[in-house]
Design a protein around this motif. Structure first.
Motif, PDB file in Angstrom:
ATOM      1  N   MET A 150     -37.902  24.483-129.316  1.00  0.00           N
ATOM      2  CA  MET A 150     -36.531  24.468-128.802  1.00  0.00           C
ATOM      3  C   MET A 150     -36.249  23.171-128.055  1.00  0.00           C
ATOM      4  O   MET A 150     -35.197  22.581-128.219  1.00  0.00           O
ATOM      5  N   ALA A 151     -37.194  22.737-127.241  1.00  0.00           N
ATOM      6  CA  ALA A 151     -36.981  21.520-126.460  1.00  0.00           C
ATOM      7  C   ALA A 151     -36.888  20.302-127.367  1.00  0.00           C
ATOM      8  O   ALA A 151     -36.125  19.375-127.084  1.00  0.00           O
ATOM      9  N   ASP A 152     -37.658  20.305-128.458  1.00  0.00           N
ATOM     10  CA  ASP A 152     -37.598  19.184-129.393  1.00  0.00           C
ATOM     11  C   ASP A 152     -36.226  19.091-130.056  1.00  0.00           C
ATOM     12  O   ASP A 152     -35.720  17.994-130.289  1.00  0.00           O
ATOM     13  N   ALA A 153     -35.624  20.218-130.352  1.00  0.00           N
ATOM     14  CA  ALA A 153     -34.297  20.230-130.968  1.00  0.00           C
ATOM     15  C   ALA A 153     -33.252  19.655-130.015  1.00  0.00           C
ATOM     16  O   ALA A 153     -32.362  18.903-130.436  1.00  0.00           O
ATOM     17  N   VAL A 154     -33.360  19.971-128.741  1.00  0.00           N
ATOM     18  CA  VAL A 154     -32.420  19.442-127.749  1.00  0.00           C
ATOM     19  C   VAL A 154     -32.576  17.929-127.624  1.00  0.00           C
ATOM     20  O   VAL A 154     -31.582  17.193-127.527  1.00  0.00           O
ATOM     21  N   ILE A 155     -33.802  17.446-127.658  1.00  0.00           N
ATOM     22  CA  ILE A 155     -34.051  15.998-127.587  1.00  0.00           C
ATOM     23  C   ILE A 155     -33.474  15.303-128.812  1.00  0.00           C
ATOM     24  O   ILE A 155     -32.833  14.252-128.694  1.00  0.00           O
ATOM     25  N   VAL A 156     -33.660  15.901-129.981  1.00  0.00           N
ATOM     26  CA  VAL A 156     -33.124  15.306-131.211  1.00  0.00           C
ATOM     27  C   VAL A 156     -31.600  15.263-131.163  1.00  0.00           C
ATOM     28  O   VAL A 156     -30.983  14.243-131.529  1.00  0.00           O
ATOM     29  N   VAL A 157     -30.970  16.324-130.700  1.00  0.00           N
ATOM     30  CA  VAL A 157     -29.506  16.352-130.587  1.00  0.00           C
ATOM     31  C   VAL A 157     -29.038  15.288-129.600  1.00  0.00           C
ATOM     32  O   VAL A 157     -28.069  14.560-129.868  1.00  0.00           O
TER      33      VAL A 157
ATOM     34  N   ALA B 174     -27.312   9.895-119.668  1.00  0.00           N
ATOM     35  CA  ALA B 174     -27.732  10.681-118.510  1.00  0.00           C
ATOM     36  C   ALA B 174     -28.214  12.066-118.937  1.00  0.00           C
ATOM     37  O   ALA B 174     -29.206  12.578-118.402  1.00  0.00           O
ATOM     38  N   VAL B 175     -27.534  12.655-119.912  1.00  0.00           N
ATOM     39  CA  VAL B 175     -27.978  13.952-120.441  1.00  0.00           C
ATOM     40  C   VAL B 175     -29.344  13.806-121.104  1.00  0.00           C
ATOM     41  O   VAL B 175     -30.233  14.641-120.910  1.00  0.00           O
ATOM     42  N   LEU B 176     -29.525  12.739-121.869  1.00  0.00           N
ATOM     43  CA  LEU B 176     -30.819  12.510-122.513  1.00  0.00           C
ATOM     44  C   LEU B 176     -31.934  12.364-121.481  1.00  0.00           C
ATOM     45  O   LEU B 176     -33.005  12.949-121.629  1.00  0.00           O
ATOM     46  N   PHE B 177     -31.680  11.597-120.430  1.00  0.00           N
ATOM     47  CA  PHE B 177     -32.696  11.421-119.396  1.00  0.00           C
ATOM     48  C   PHE B 177     -32.989  12.736-118.674  1.00  0.00           C
ATOM     49  O   PHE B 177     -34.130  12.989-118.282  1.00  0.00           O
ATOM     50  N   THR B 178     -31.978  13.569-118.514  1.00  0.00           N
ATOM     51  CA  THR B 178     -32.192  14.875-117.896  1.00  0.00           C
ATOM     52  C   THR B 178     -33.066  15.753-118.789  1.00  0.00           C
ATOM     53  O   THR B 178     -33.980  16.433-118.309  1.00  0.00           O
ATOM     54  N   VAL B 179     -32.779  15.717-120.086  1.00  0.00           N
ATOM     55  CA  VAL B 179     -33.579  16.497-121.035  1.00  0.00           C
ATOM     56  C   VAL B 179     -35.027  16.008-121.044  1.00  0.00           C
ATOM     57  O   VAL B 179     -35.959  16.799-121.175  1.00  0.00           O
TER      58      VAL B 179
END
Length: 86
Positions: free
Chosen positions: A1-8, A41-46
Protein backbone atom coordinates in the motif's frame (compact mmCIF):
# COMPACT_ATOMS: atom_id res chain seq x y z
CA UNK A 1 0.00 0.00 0.00
CA UNK A 2 2.77 2.43 0.89
CA UNK A 3 4.54 1.74 -2.40
CA UNK A 4 1.39 2.63 -4.33
CA UNK A 5 1.13 5.97 -2.52
CA UNK A 6 4.78 6.75 -3.32
CA UNK A 7 4.23 5.89 -6.98
CA UNK A 8 1.14 8.12 -7.15
CA UNK A 9 3.04 10.98 -5.50
CA UNK A 10 5.95 10.56 -7.92
CA UNK A 11 3.58 10.60 -10.90
CA UNK A 12 1.96 13.78 -9.58
CA UNK A 13 5.39 15.36 -9.19
CA UNK A 14 6.30 14.42 -12.76
CA UNK A 15 3.04 15.78 -14.15
CA UNK A 16 3.18 19.06 -12.24
CA UNK A 17 6.88 19.59 -13.05
CA UNK A 18 6.17 19.02 -16.73
CA UNK A 19 3.27 21.45 -16.56
CA UNK A 20 5.48 24.07 -14.90
CA UNK A 21 7.93 23.83 -17.78
CA UNK A 22 5.27 23.70 -20.51
CA UNK A 23 3.29 26.77 -19.39
CA UNK A 24 4.41 29.95 -21.14
CA UNK A 25 2.58 32.66 -19.19
CA UNK A 26 4.72 33.76 -16.19
CA UNK A 27 1.72 34.23 -13.88
CA UNK A 28 0.34 30.79 -14.62
CA UNK A 29 3.84 29.37 -14.37
CA UNK A 30 4.14 30.75 -10.83
CA UNK A 31 0.81 29.20 -9.89
CA UNK A 32 1.81 25.82 -11.32
CA UNK A 33 5.09 26.13 -9.43
CA UNK A 34 3.09 26.59 -6.22
CA UNK A 35 1.15 23.41 -7.02
CA UNK A 36 4.44 21.62 -7.65
CA UNK A 37 5.66 22.77 -4.23
CA UNK A 38 2.58 21.33 -2.53
CA UNK A 39 2.91 18.04 -4.41
CA UNK A 40 6.59 17.81 -3.45
CA UNK A 41 5.65 18.48 0.17
CA UNK A 42 3.15 15.61 -0.01
CA UNK A 43 5.85 13.37 -1.49
CA UNK A 44 8.28 14.26 1.29
CA UNK A 45 5.57 13.56 3.87
CA UNK A 46 4.90 10.16 2.32
CA UNK A 47 8.64 9.45 2.40
CA UNK A 48 8.59 10.27 6.15
CA UNK A 49 10.57 13.51 5.96
CA UNK A 50 8.21 15.98 7.65
CA UNK A 51 10.91 18.60 8.27
CA UNK A 52 11.79 18.72 4.58
CA UNK A 53 8.08 18.76 3.72
CA UNK A 54 7.47 21.79 5.93
CA UNK A 55 10.43 23.62 4.42
CA UNK A 56 9.22 22.79 0.92
CA UNK A 57 5.73 23.94 1.79
CA UNK A 58 6.98 27.28 3.08
CA UNK A 59 9.59 28.01 0.43
CA UNK A 60 8.53 26.04 -2.64
CA UNK A 61 4.81 26.68 -2.56
CA UNK A 62 4.59 30.06 -0.86
CA UNK A 63 7.68 32.26 -1.04
CA UNK A 64 9.09 31.40 -4.45
CA UNK A 65 5.80 31.81 -6.40
CA UNK A 66 5.07 35.00 -4.46
CA UNK A 67 8.46 36.46 -5.39
CA UNK A 68 7.94 35.47 -9.02
CA UNK A 69 4.49 37.09 -9.09
CA UNK A 70 5.86 40.28 -7.56
CA UNK A 71 8.71 40.39 -10.08
CA UNK A 72 6.32 39.88 -13.01
CA UNK A 73 4.04 42.59 -11.67
CA UNK A 74 6.93 45.03 -11.30
CA UNK A 75 8.26 44.30 -14.80
CA UNK A 76 4.82 44.78 -16.35
CA UNK A 77 4.29 48.01 -14.42
CA UNK A 78 7.71 49.34 -15.42
CA UNK A 79 6.99 48.47 -19.05
CA UNK A 80 3.76 50.47 -18.95
CA UNK A 81 5.53 53.48 -17.43
CA UNK A 82 8.29 53.47 -20.07
CA UNK A 83 5.71 53.09 -22.82
CA UNK A 84 3.98 56.33 -21.79
CA UNK A 85 7.17 58.40 -21.78
CA UNK A 86 8.07 57.64 -25.39
Amino acid sequence: MADAVIVVALVLVAVSATAAVAVRDPVRQALVLAVLGVVLAVLFTVLQAPDVALSQLAVGSALTPLLLLLAVHKVKRRGRKEGRHR
